[in-house]
Design an enzyme around this catalytic site. Structure first.
Site, PDB file in Angstrom:
ATOM      1  N   GLU A 498      -0.118   1.216   1.402  1.00 28.74           N
ATOM      2  CA  GLU A 498      -0.036   0.335   2.354  1.00 28.74           C
ATOM      3  C   GLU A 498      -1.381   0.357   3.248  1.00 28.74           C
ATOM      4  O   GLU A 498      -1.862   1.646   3.722  1.00 28.74           O
ATOM      5  CB  GLU A 498       0.980   0.153   3.285  1.00 28.74           C
ATOM      6  CG  GLU A 498       1.550   1.631   3.879  1.00 28.74           C
ATOM      7  CD  GLU A 498       2.891   1.961   4.160  1.00 28.74           C
ATOM      8  OE1 GLU A 498       2.830   1.492   5.333  1.00 28.74           O
ATOM      9  OE2 GLU A 498       3.597   2.332   3.843  1.00 28.74           O
ATOM     10  N   ASN A 568      -1.891  -4.243   0.926  1.00 30.72           N
ATOM     11  CA  ASN A 568      -2.013  -4.520   2.202  1.00 30.72           C
ATOM     12  C   ASN A 568      -0.527  -4.957   2.694  1.00 30.72           C
ATOM     13  O   ASN A 568       0.310  -5.336   2.200  1.00 30.72           O
ATOM     14  CB  ASN A 568      -2.623  -6.268   2.452  1.00 30.72           C
ATOM     15  CG  ASN A 568      -2.892  -6.251   4.003  1.00 30.72           C
ATOM     16  OD1 ASN A 568      -2.103  -6.095   4.870  1.00 30.72           O
ATOM     17  ND2 ASN A 568      -4.205  -7.111   4.241  1.00 30.72           N
ATOM     18  N   SER A 587       2.397  -9.250  10.500  1.00 29.46           N
ATOM     19  CA  SER A 587       1.243  -8.682   9.934  1.00 29.46           C
ATOM     20  C   SER A 587       1.055  -9.345   8.483  1.00 29.46           C
ATOM     21  O   SER A 587       0.170  -9.190   7.656  1.00 29.46           O
ATOM     22  CB  SER A 587       1.497  -7.267   9.285  1.00 29.46           C
ATOM     23  OG  SER A 587       1.766  -6.395  10.356  1.00 29.46           O
ATOM     24  N   GLU A 589       0.487 -12.300   5.546  1.00 29.03           N
ATOM     25  CA  GLU A 589      -0.554 -13.429   5.210  1.00 29.03           C
ATOM     26  C   GLU A 589      -0.079 -14.690   5.039  1.00 29.03           C
ATOM     27  O   GLU A 589      -0.582 -15.816   4.895  1.00 29.03           O
ATOM     28  CB  GLU A 589      -1.219 -12.997   3.666  1.00 29.03           C
ATOM     29  CG  GLU A 589      -2.399 -12.054   3.977  1.00 29.03           C
ATOM     30  CD  GLU A 589      -2.175 -10.686   4.649  1.00 29.03           C
ATOM     31  OE1 GLU A 589      -2.523 -10.237   5.632  1.00 29.03           O
ATOM     32  OE2 GLU A 589      -1.392  -9.862   4.078  1.00 29.03           O
TER      33      GLU A 589
END
Length: 997
Positions: A498, A568, A587, A589
């Site tokens: 991560e 990610n 966090s 996307e």
């Protein structure tokens, strides 16, 4: 393409008809699997006698599973405030007459935290780990006709294992959102007394069917396909049976058939039977190519089928060596997301229909991700099957919090991993088994690997963990890597489990756009400034690029030691621990309703390839609707070599390139119209372009409904996802609209709503604002079919309306034959694995023959031992000299220096006595690359030859503008060694030397 119904479900339809008519059971109806989700009753209470047959549950809430009893809490409450307690689920069902004298099993895909199951008042079992699937043989508790199943669930954070009093490590308020009760699917199996077992080890002690392939010939599209079934005989006499295997392609066509010799099984005995055969013309499962087969394994007695199990699976070849991962003989760098296993939605939690799992996971694929690393706990079957269909690899953990454990806690983790392997080992999408979220001991790693070897020896899955960095652990594990940083290896693949902790709400474009969120504005986190957790979309996307570049720079093809990539954190905004202004993590996307942020498009650009970028792209960060007089920087994310910007056809110049994929244009004056970015390759050829267009003033609302391929089902669980947009007179979305929209829902449907900034995050509200001109809401079908009408209004805008006719679902006696994933398509858009190389070799490592240093010489060789847990630190003179194995025209060196993200070191590098580089090293997430000035070779060494490299410290390390990271659970995780290394000491973890290919 529509996936065919499995053979067992087709045969089950025959069984239902015959049961209703009282006819004899046809011999082909060897096994029936029922959807056991419909017609449950739910009460959040703990009444006496709730397990009993005569208990009156008529006033309880009627629900269709999967359903968490506290689903309303999802995003409406901070994870620590999720409601907990006792909830009962009860279900009345009619046992088909054809089930008489047969075996009957209940299969639960999971419960949270514990589930105590009763059938007709008789306790049949308890399951407690809150993660894995479980099931019970309920044959002896059933009666002809009407039956009652009752389940008492307890989702207390403090729940303790009944036999030992031990808590479960993964019942953690930081990351494991507590969606209580029965939030996963349930099935009922009716089989012959000679049957193939279910893969439910902890509760039934059985392992089921195992299908795999060996002897791969990828170019020739051939492999040997194996099927193994654990078979049990519960007849009162020996049974002799044949074992037959049929392989059907995605269209249901039989492509292979093979069998094993007859076997006689004594009463009460269990045996494993197998068969295999070479199969040609195979379609190998691959990234974005979710090709699946139905493997029918049948037991035949006297030529008649008595039990058939259909296993949906795919075949692919994997390799884990030389620091790289290969899929079907092609190297792939891992690019994707560390996603919370709950994978939740507002006011629904994790319990979404299968098509919505495909939609969400498919968006991750559309961003060009190739890997999902589920965090801390194993995923549920629905997400695993979804990734199978999508063609997206994933890493499956067991259960963990933040560290290795001992005693009963370790035994609990081993038991979960065993269950998860056995239950999921036929899913081609699983490529990694994760033994721990923060490293495990060598002894524990051996134990986990032995589990894989015993229960999944042929599945092509690597067993490993985070922090498998040392030479000893790399000799045991088959993959590893840190959490936040870049690791490289010439041995096992190392990838970041991560990275990129930054948060930013989708509502905030930039500081020039209402509501004018200046980057970093927001509350402190634990009393400390938290600007990186209160970003706007512009800087969040830019930071995503900066974080990925370190992995891209060390990709396969860049030397002997390489990075296998990273994931990610997270893909979608998550109802887990947070650091920014909201009570959930931002966090992602995409946001919680899966509306893309700019970071989504950033990854699309950078990740468009197996290793190297294969299709150039460009994306302009932000929008093009500003107030007159606005002058702002414009950022283009592109994989082109050069990018030019045009405004209404006028060329504004070329962007200033940084971080490889970032192109910046300073002080661009806004004018309405078209802003276009054009990308060029090194030779000046146009390779990509993208454009933004100014939208007109808001004029109307627009509704778009998304449903399963067949529509919204009237089963009480299916959902429609409805998008609302504010559009101009030409139907274009206005990207700066923030209008509040009021919804009116009519017909047989339940409002589940959406999410937006505001009181309670507007969860379940009938009025909520759009953000950036768009939002989404969820509508759930009821058990009644009919027309559902959703109407949206907002002051000053033309209203919008969408109508859905829900699809009737047949439920007979509490049993259904339609399953949530039926008829979902396989995603094959990317096509089979390409036969071409996935990368171009850009540099070649030159090995070291010897090393000398004035101080601490015994540790000097640790700088090139391919072990990132060792290092050399200078004593006295801060310099080290390397003799290379052969002269080479060196072009670069790469170093990992202690304190890499916090420090810049003033270095000088000499090649054969001549200075080839000097300056301050950049801060990074691991490795820094220093380009070397060409050095003329010494006599006898050939032109451009270099054999001796000296690296020396030229002053003290600088810690200004350090990359600061905050870790919620344990700040020690962020340690890079800077606090243990004086600034006047040169400390090298690893160093490498390169020449041009």
């Amino acid at each position: 393409m529509t996936a065919c119904l499995t053979a067992s479900r087709r045969l089950g339809a025959i069984l239902l008809v015959c049961a209703a008519a009282g006819c004899a059971l046809p011999v082909q109806a060897a096994r029936t699997v029922y959807n056991f989700n419909p017609d449950w009753r739910l009460a959040v209470a703990d009444p006496a006698d709730a397990a009993g047959v005569a208990f009156d549950d008529s006033t309880w809430q009627r629900v269709t599973l999967p359903r968490a009893w506290n689903e309303d809490d999802a995003y409406g409450k901070d994870i620590v405030d999720h409601r907990t307690g006792i909830a009962w689920y009860r279900k009345h069902f009619t046992l088909p007459a054809a089930a008489k004298d047969r075996k009957v099993f209940l299969e639960f895909e999971g419960a949270r935290q514990a589930a105590e199951v009763y059938v007709n008042g008789r306790r049949v079992g308890l399951h407690e780990n809150g993660i894995t699937a479980f099931g019970f043989d309920i044959t002896g508790a059933l009666v002809p006709g009407r039956n009652v199943v009752a389940v008492r669930t307890d989702n207390s954070w403090e729940y303790r294992e009944a036999a030992t009093g031990q808590k479960y490590q993964w019942a953690d308020r930081n990351f494991n959102a507590n969606y209580g009760g029965l939030p996963k699917n349930v099935k009922l199996h009716v089989t012959d007394r000679l049957y193939q077992t279910l893969p439910l080890y902890s509760t039934l002690g059985t392992t089921g069917v195992y299908v795999y392939a060996r002897d791969f010939d990828i170019p020739g599209r051939r492999a040997t396909v194996w099927a193994e079934s654990e078979v049990k005989n519960e007849h009162g006499r020996p049974r002799t049976f044949a074992y037959e295997v049929r392989l059907r392609d995605r269209d249901g066509k039989e492509v292979a058939r093979f069998a094993a010799p007859p076997l006689t099984l004594a009463p009460g005995a269990t045996a494993t039977v197998s068969a295999h055969a070479p199969v040609a013309g195979l379609h190998f499962w691959s990234w974005g190519y979710g090709y699946l087969y139905d493997v029918e394994t049948t037991l035949k007695v006297d030529g008649k089928a008595v039990d058939t199990v259909v296993t949906r699976t795919g075949f692919r070849k994997t390799q884990f060596s030389d620091g790289m991962v290969k899929l079907n003989d092609r190297v792939i760098q891992l690019k994707g997301y560390a996603q919370r296993t709950s994978n939740e939605w507002p006011a629904v939690g994790m319990s979404v229909p299968a098509w919505l799992s495909d939609y969400s996971n498919g968006l991750a694929l559309a961003s060009n991700a190739n890997l999902i690393r589920w965090m801390h706990i194993a995923p549920w079957r629905q997400d695993t099957e979804s990734l199978d269909r999508i063609g997206l690899m994933h890493a499956m953990p067991a259960g963990d919090s933040e560290k290795d454990v001992t005693g009963r806690r370790w035994e609990q983790r081993v038991e979960v991993m065993k269950d998860a392997i056995i239950y999921n080992r036929n899913s081609p999408s699983i490529v990694f088994y994760e033994s721990g979220n923060r490293g495990v001991s060598a002894e524990h790693m051996r134990e986990m690997k032995a589990l894989r070897d015993k229960y999944d020896p042929h599945g092509g899955r690597a067993s490993g963990s985070r922090e498998m960095l040392s030479a000893e652990l790399q000799g045991i594990a088959e993959y590893g890597g840190e959490m936040l940083y870049i690791n490289k290896s010439a041995r096992i693949p190392l990838w970041a489990t991560e990275y990129s902790r930054d948060e930013g709400a989708r509502k905030f474009w930039d500081e020039f756009t209402p509501p004018f969120h200046k980057d970093g504005d927001g509350p402190q986190h634990k009393g400390q400034p938290a600007p990186t957790y209160n970003r706007n979309m512009d800087t969040h996307a830019i930071e995503n690029v900066k974080r990925w570049v370190d992995y891209w720079r060390e990709r396969p093809g860049t030397g002997t030691r390489v990075s296998s990539g990273g994931v990610n954190i997270v893909f979608s905004d998550s109802n887990t621990h947070h650091r920014g202004a909201e009570n959930y993590r931002r966090s992602g996307e995409v946001d919680a309703m899966r509306i893309p942020k700019d970071g989504f498009h950033a990854h699309q650009v950078m990740w468009d390839g197996w290793v190297d970028v294969e299709r150039p792209r460009a994306h302009i960060v932000g929008h093009w609707n500003y107030a007159p007089g606005t002058v702002k920087p414009v950022t283009v994310i592109s994989s082109a070599d050069r990018v030019a910007l045009y405004l209404n056809g006028t060329r504004l110049g070329e962007g200033k390139q940084s971080e490889r994929f970032l192109f910046t244009f300073d002080d661009v004056a806004w004018r309405p119209g078209e802003l276009k970015a054009v990308g060029f390759d090194a030779a000046g050829r146009k390779v990509c372009e993208t454009a933004l267009e100014t939208a007109g003033a808001p004029a109307a609302l627009k509704l778009t409904a998304m449903t399963a391929p067949q529509g919204l089902h009237a089963d009480g669980a299916d959902l429609a996802l409805v998008q609302v947009e504010v559009v101009d007179a030409r139907g274009r979305r206005n990207p700066v609209a923030l209008d509040t929209v009021k919804f009116d829902l009519q017909g047989p449907a339940e409002w589940r709503g959406g999410i937006a900034q505001g009181p309670g995050n507007h969860v379940l509200d009938r009025e909520l604002p759009v953000e950036g001109g768009v939002n989404r809401v969820l509508v759930r079908g009821t058990r009644e079919a009919g027309r559902v009408v959703l109407r949206a209004t907002a002051p000053g805008l033309a209203a919008a309306q969408v109508a859905l006719d829900t699809v009737p679902v047949t439920v007979t006696g509490g049993l259904a034959r339609r399953f949530p994933a039926d008829a979902l398509p396989l995603h094959l858009d990317r096509g089979p694995t390409p036969a071409t190389p996935s990368f171009r070799v850009s540099r070649v490592a030159v090995p070291v023959a010897s090393v000398e240093t004035a101080g601490n010489a015994a540790d000097a060789a640790l700088t090139f031992d391919d072990d990132e847990t060792t290092k050399w630190s200078s004593q006295g003179a801060a310099a080290i000299t390397y003799e290379l194995a052969q002269p080479a025209a060196l072009t670069e060196i790469s170093l990992k220096l202690s304190g890499w993200r916090e420090r810049s070191y003033p270095l000088r590098v000499f090649v054969d006595g001549e200075q080839a580089w000097s300056g301050m090293t950049p801060k990074s997430l691991g490795y820094v690359t220093l380009p070397l000035r060409p050095i003329q070779g010494k006599p006898g060494r050939g032109k451009g030859g270099g054999s001796v490299v000296r690296v020396e410290l030229d002053g003290e390390a600088d810690e200004n503008n350090a990359i600061r990271l905050t870790e919620v659970a344990d700040q020690a995780i962020t340690d890079t060694g800077a606090n243990r290394t004086p600034k006047g000491v040169l400390s090298i973890v690893e160093i490498e030397f390169y020449r041009a290919p």
